[in-house]
Scaffold this motif. Structure first.
Motif, short mmCIF file in Angstrom:
data_model
loop_
_atom_site.label_atom_id
_atom_site.label_comp_id
_atom_site.label_asym_id
_atom_site.label_seq_id
_atom_site.Cartn_x
_atom_site.Cartn_y
_atom_site.Cartn_z
N PHE A 1 0.83 -1.20 0.00
CA PHE A 1 0.00 0.00 0.00
C PHE A 1 0.86 1.25 0.00
O PHE A 1 0.60 2.21 -0.75
CB PHE A 1 -0.91 -0.03 1.23
N LEU A 2 1.92 1.24 0.80
CA LEU A 2 2.81 2.40 0.85
C LEU A 2 3.46 2.66 -0.51
O LEU A 2 3.51 3.80 -1.00
CB LEU A 2 3.88 2.14 1.91
N HIS A 3 3.94 1.58 -1.12
CA HIS A 3 4.60 1.71 -2.40
C HIS A 3 3.64 2.25 -3.46
O HIS A 3 3.96 3.17 -4.22
CB HIS A 3 5.11 0.32 -2.81
N VAL A 4 2.43 1.67 -3.47
CA VAL A 4 1.47 2.12 -4.49
C VAL A 4 1.05 3.56 -4.25
O VAL A 4 0.85 4.33 -5.19
CB VAL A 4 0.24 1.18 -4.51
N ALA A 5 0.95 3.94 -2.97
CA ALA A 5 0.58 5.33 -2.67
C ALA A 5 1.64 6.29 -3.20
O ALA A 5 1.32 7.31 -3.83
CB ALA A 5 0.42 5.51 -1.16
N ALA A 6 2.92 5.95 -2.97
CA ALA A 6 3.99 6.81 -3.48
C ALA A 6 3.93 6.89 -5.00
O ALA A 6 4.10 7.95 -5.61
CB ALA A 6 5.35 6.29 -3.02
N LEU A 7 3.66 5.73 -5.64
CA LEU A 7 3.61 5.71 -7.11
C LEU A 7 2.48 6.58 -7.64
O LEU A 7 2.64 7.33 -8.60
CB LEU A 7 3.43 4.25 -7.57
N VAL A 8 1.31 6.48 -6.99
CA VAL A 8 0.16 7.28 -7.44
C VAL A 8 0.46 8.77 -7.28
O VAL A 8 0.16 9.58 -8.16
CB VAL A 8 -1.10 6.87 -6.66
N LEU A 9 1.07 9.12 -6.15
CA LEU A 9 1.42 10.53 -5.96
C LEU A 9 2.36 11.01 -7.05
O LEU A 9 2.22 12.12 -7.57
CB LEU A 9 2.07 10.73 -4.60
#
Lengths: 155, 223
Positions: free
Chosen positions: A10-18
């Motif tokens: 979740f953390l990784h995907v959140a950074a990617l989306v940002l």
């Protein structure tokens, strides 16, 4: 264990989306009449848009943001690869390296934009939310990369 | 017959109002900041090129209605702008004998957007229309530096990956060939003690034997 895994992803995907939102949406600099970002300058009065000034620094910011997105996507892909192929007790070094590199690229891009923007932006404009998202994405990606480097594979 | 010929020759060689001097300049130019631009101008005239041929260039900035004169060639001498915006940046690179009146504009500046007009006169052929050649300044091609940075970094990444796998492959091959030579020596010593001509070693059999011995050794190590 599963909770940890989901949290990390979740953390990784959140950074990617940002990163994606920050690169694509046109809101690095906003003022009363214009919105400007890495790619295009739009005027809200006339509704006309023209391509951003083709200086050397803004092109380097574009390149760094795109590279950070590429490296973060590669890190996600490598994480899933290593999840299934790594030996027990091994560390996700490669994934962590790519994610940390992505965060460094975002940091450099944001710093270059901060330092050089007075050159191509009139004085009474403030930084928009895409610019803030880029700065938020940098620590998220860095933390995520560090977690990958520290994490050991169990089960 | 002769009168017809005479009339025809008079008509051909006479002053024909449609035979004006025709001036040719280059197309609209786009040039990078800081580069050198050659503004070309040549003309066509029915007369021979006279010694009093003149070329003159004028410049009109974008959005302005006034034009200033920046270059004049007359009487065999070229006079360049020494007071205006093109001071020390113009050079005459044409050949009047070959009807070429081109000038070289060096070190393109921020404010050099505009229209350059060339006017040539070849006395007594002076009726003509000056031709314009617009010039647009392009700072740097959009996206060149972006693509260059992305390409370099990705190329480095691919290079590192290739080198890593190459090193692993070479190291594995070296280890394998060393172990093969060791087992080969032991086999030769064993066969010489038998006092018989040793059969020629079959490479596939040697490899199979080496891998079997490797597996046996690794099993022994694990235990």
């Amino acid at each position: 264990m599963l909770v940890l895994l989901i949290g990390i992803i979740f953390l990784h995907v959140a950074a990617l989306v940002l990163l994606f939102v920050s690169t694509i949406v046109s809101a690095w600099t906003t003022g009363e009449t214009i919105t400007a970002d890495l790619w295009i300058n739009c005027s809200s009065i006339t509704g006309l848009c023209k391509a951003a000034s083709t200086g050397e620094w803004i092109q380097s910011v574009q390149a760094l943001m795109i590279l950070s997105i590429i490296f973060s996507c590669l890190a996600l892909f490598l994480f899933f690869c290593q999840l299934f192929t790594l030996q027990k007790g091994g560390r996700f070094f490669l994934t962590g390296t790519f994610q940390i590199l992505a965060s460094l690229f975002v940091m450099s891009g944001a710093i270059i934009y901060t330092v050089m923007s007075p050159e191509w932006v009139p004085d009474n404009n403030s930084f928009g939310y895409s610019y803030i998202l880029a700065w938020v994405a940098f620590p998220l990606a860095l933390i995520s990369g560090l977690i990958y480097v520290i994490l050991r594979k169990r089960e | 017959m002769l009168t017809v010929l005479a009339l025809a020759s008079v008509v051909l060689l006479g002053i024909d109002p449609s035979q004006a001097i025709v001036i040719y300049t280059g197309w609209e130019r786009h040039a990078l900041l800081g580069s050198d631009v050659r503004l070309s101008c040549s003309f066509f005239s029915w007369r021979w090129t006279s010694d009093d041929v003149t070329f003159s260039w004028t410049y009109r900035p974008d959005g302005s209605k006034d034009s200033i004169s920046i270059f004049h060639y007359t009487g065999g001498m070229a006079y360049v702008d020494n007071k205006g915006p093109f001071r020390d940046r113009l050079e005459f690179v044409g050949n009047p004998g070959r009807r070429d009146g081109s000038i070289l504009l060096k070190n393109l500046d921020f404010s050099d957007n505009g229209t350059f007009t060339c006017d040539a006169k070849n006395p007594p052929d002076i009726v003509g229309r000056p031709q314009s050649s617009p010039l647009r300044r392009v700072p740097i091609q959009a996206g060149v530096i972006t693509g260059a940075i992305i390409g370099v970094v990705l190329g480095l990444l691919v290079l590192i990956v290739v080198i890593y796998y190459l090193m692993r492959f070479l190291v594995a091959r070296r280890v394998f060939s060393l172990s093969v030579s060791k087992h080969g020596k032991k086999k030769k010593e064993g066969s010489q003690q038998r006092q018989g001509p040793a059969p020629p070693a079959d490479p596939s059999k040697v490899k199979a034997a080496a891998s079997e011995k490797k597996k046996q050794e690794s099993r022994k190590d694990k235990k």
